[in-house]
Design a protein around this motif. Structure first.
Motif: not given
Length: 160
Positions: A135-137, A157-160, A75-82
């Motif tokens: 972005x979005x929490x 946070x997922x950036x906009x 999941x950390x790899x998937x969340x690399x854009x966070x």
């Protein structure tokens, strides 16, 4: 007061239910404190976190646990854009301004630069922590009213 008298006093206190005794005379000032069993348990709780790592690396049985660790890393790899909002100080993390107040942000909320996302109390001062990104929490990484360290991740946070 003689040394044997002090030893008798210490023995008496150890057999009694008292945790602390302070005696002050014109000749002597004596403070005796007995640590409760809760303190050693709390101290032992911290090394408990350290102990599983050596056991996992040395024992062949925990190999499935090691296999589950890469699953957690996925999941950390998937969340690399966070992007992570981190604590700028040591203190106590609060999600709202008070127990009866709404949280500053929740999962799914949109934040903009400068929006208050939490409060960190340090030395009786309440410091508002503002978002440095828009972005979005996606995730709150810390429980309310818990201590945080400097540079500890607080939000994803997922950036906009």
């Amino acid at each position: 007061m003689e040394t044997k008298d002090i030893q008798k006093l210490i023995d008496f206190i150890s057999q009694s239910g008292l945790d602390e005794v302070n005696i002050e005379t014109s000749e002597l000032k004596l403070a005796i404190k007995r640590y409760s069993n809760a303190a050693p348990v709390a101290i032992q709780a911290q090394p408990t976190y350290v102990a599983p790592a050596p056991v996992a690396t040395t024992a062949p049985a925990p190999a499935p646990q090691v296999a589950s660790t890469p699953v957690a890393a996925a999941p950390v790899a998937e969340a690399s854009n966070l992007i992570t909002i981190k604590s700028p100080m040591i203190g106590t993390f609060y999600r709202s301004a008070g127990p009866d107040k709404p949280n500053f942000v929740d999962i799914g909320d949109d934040v903009s630069t400068g929006k208050v996302v939490c409060i960190i109390e340090a030395m009786k001062l309440f410091n508002e922590i503002e978002s440095e990104i828009s972005g979005k929490i996606v995730k709150v990484l810390v429980e309310n009213a818990t201590p945080v360290e400097f540079d500890q991740p607080l939000f994803l946070v997922e950036p906009n």
